[in-house]
Design a protein around this motif. Structure first.
Motif, PDB file in Angstrom:
ATOM      1  N   THR A   1       0.829  -1.203   0.000  1.00  0.00           N
ATOM      2  CA  THR A   1       0.000   0.000   0.000  1.00  0.00           C
ATOM      3  C   THR A   1       0.864   1.253   0.000  1.00  0.00           C
ATOM      4  O   THR A   1       0.594   2.214  -0.731  1.00  0.00           O
ATOM      5  CB  THR A   1      -0.924  -0.004   1.226  1.00  0.00           C
ATOM      6  OG1 THR A   1      -1.728  -1.175   1.194  1.00  0.00           O
ATOM      7  CG2 THR A   1      -1.815   1.207   1.244  1.00  0.00           C
ATOM      8  N   VAL A   2       1.900   1.255   0.804  1.00  0.00           N
ATOM      9  CA  VAL A   2       2.801   2.413   0.854  1.00  0.00           C
ATOM     10  C   VAL A   2       3.485   2.603  -0.494  1.00  0.00           C
ATOM     11  O   VAL A   2       3.607   3.735  -0.989  1.00  0.00           O
ATOM     12  CB  VAL A   2       3.831   2.238   1.992  1.00  0.00           C
ATOM     13  CG1 VAL A   2       4.871   3.338   1.948  1.00  0.00           C
ATOM     14  CG2 VAL A   2       3.135   2.206   3.336  1.00  0.00           C
ATOM     15  N   VAL A   3       3.921   1.515  -1.113  1.00  0.00           N
ATOM     16  CA  VAL A   3       4.560   1.604  -2.428  1.00  0.00           C
ATOM     17  C   VAL A   3       3.569   2.121  -3.467  1.00  0.00           C
ATOM     18  O   VAL A   3       3.905   2.969  -4.306  1.00  0.00           O
ATOM     19  CB  VAL A   3       5.150   0.237  -2.837  1.00  0.00           C
ATOM     20  CG1 VAL A   3       5.578   0.238  -4.291  1.00  0.00           C
ATOM     21  CG2 VAL A   3       6.311  -0.128  -1.941  1.00  0.00           C
TER      22      VAL A   3
ATOM     23  N   ALA B   1       3.155   5.821  -3.047  1.00  0.00           N
ATOM     24  CA  ALA B   1       4.343   6.531  -3.521  1.00  0.00           C
ATOM     25  C   ALA B   1       4.362   6.591  -5.049  1.00  0.00           C
ATOM     26  O   ALA B   1       4.699   7.625  -5.633  1.00  0.00           O
ATOM     27  CB  ALA B   1       5.604   5.861  -2.995  1.00  0.00           C
ATOM     28  N   VAL B   2       3.989   5.490  -5.697  1.00  0.00           N
ATOM     29  CA  VAL B   2       3.934   5.473  -7.162  1.00  0.00           C
ATOM     30  C   VAL B   2       2.862   6.433  -7.668  1.00  0.00           C
ATOM     31  O   VAL B   2       3.083   7.178  -8.633  1.00  0.00           O
ATOM     32  CB  VAL B   2       3.692   4.032  -7.675  1.00  0.00           C
ATOM     33  CG1 VAL B   2       3.342   4.022  -9.147  1.00  0.00           C
ATOM     34  CG2 VAL B   2       4.908   3.170  -7.408  1.00  0.00           C
ATOM     35  N   ALA B   3       1.704   6.440  -7.008  1.00  0.00           N
ATOM     36  CA  ALA B   3       0.629   7.354  -7.415  1.00  0.00           C
ATOM     37  C   ALA B   3       1.064   8.810  -7.257  1.00  0.00           C
ATOM     38  O   ALA B   3       0.790   9.648  -8.129  1.00  0.00           O
ATOM     39  CB  ALA B   3      -0.624   7.080  -6.600  1.00  0.00           C
ATOM     40  N   ALA B   4       1.749   9.120  -6.159  1.00  0.00           N
ATOM     41  CA  ALA B   4       2.226  10.493  -5.948  1.00  0.00           C
ATOM     42  C   ALA B   4       3.243  10.881  -7.014  1.00  0.00           C
ATOM     43  O   ALA B   4       3.203  11.995  -7.549  1.00  0.00           O
ATOM     44  CB  ALA B   4       2.828  10.626  -4.550  1.00  0.00           C
ATOM     45  N   ALA B   5       4.141   9.959  -7.355  1.00  0.00           N
ATOM     46  CA  ALA B   5       5.139  10.241  -8.392  1.00  0.00           C
ATOM     47  C   ALA B   5       4.463  10.458  -9.744  1.00  0.00           C
ATOM     48  O   ALA B   5       4.867  11.343 -10.514  1.00  0.00           O
ATOM     49  CB  ALA B   5       6.148   9.105  -8.470  1.00  0.00           C
ATOM     50  N   LEU B   6       3.457   9.664 -10.049  1.00  0.00           N
ATOM     51  CA  LEU B   6       2.731   9.829 -11.310  1.00  0.00           C
ATOM     52  C   LEU B   6       1.997  11.170 -11.358  1.00  0.00           C
ATOM     53  O   LEU B   6       1.961  11.821 -12.417  1.00  0.00           O
ATOM     54  CB  LEU B   6       1.759   8.679 -11.524  1.00  0.00           C
ATOM     55  CG  LEU B   6       2.387   7.347 -11.898  1.00  0.00           C
ATOM     56  CD1 LEU B   6       1.321   6.248 -11.947  1.00  0.00           C
ATOM     57  CD2 LEU B   6       3.106   7.438 -13.228  1.00  0.00           C
ATOM     58  N   LEU B   7       1.416  11.584 -10.239  1.00  0.00           N
ATOM     59  CA  LEU B   7       0.724  12.870 -10.217  1.00  0.00           C
ATOM     60  C   LEU B   7       1.705  14.033 -10.385  1.00  0.00           C
ATOM     61  O   LEU B   7       1.410  14.997 -11.091  1.00  0.00           O
ATOM     62  CB  LEU B   7      -0.066  13.030  -8.920  1.00  0.00           C
ATOM     63  CG  LEU B   7      -1.328  12.178  -8.824  1.00  0.00           C
ATOM     64  CD1 LEU B   7      -1.938  12.296  -7.429  1.00  0.00           C
ATOM     65  CD2 LEU B   7      -2.336  12.559  -9.888  1.00  0.00           C
TER      66      LEU B   7
END
Length: 78
Positions: free
Chosen positions: A23-25, A28-34
């Motif tokens: 979930t944390v990963v 983090a991936v979603a934040a990087a994509l945004l």
């Protein structure tokens, strides 16, 4: 009105739900994509700064809505 202390003690002793590493990963991936979506709109497509922020924020809120609905469905099945 009285409070049953046994019930309160049981709830206080319950361990909090831990967040899984996946979930944390995923967050983090979603934040990087945004952030990438914001930079793409601002620097590559040459949109205005405010337009890029708004588009990224809208995508983030839509993603949060999807996560909320999926979490609600998963909890209701338990």
């Amino acid at each position: 009105m009285t409070v049953d202390r046994d019930v309160i003690e049981v709830h206080e002793q319950a361990p909090p739900d831990e967040v899984s590493r996946a979930t944390v990963v995923a967050y983090a991936v979603a934040a990087a994509l945004l952030v990438g979506w914001f930079l793409f709109g601002w620097l590559v497509l040459r949109q205005g700064f405010v337009d890029s922020v708004g588009e990224s924020a809208g995508a983030g809120f839509a993603l949060l809505l999807v996560v909320s609905v999926v979490g609600t469905v998963r909890r209701s099945r338990r």
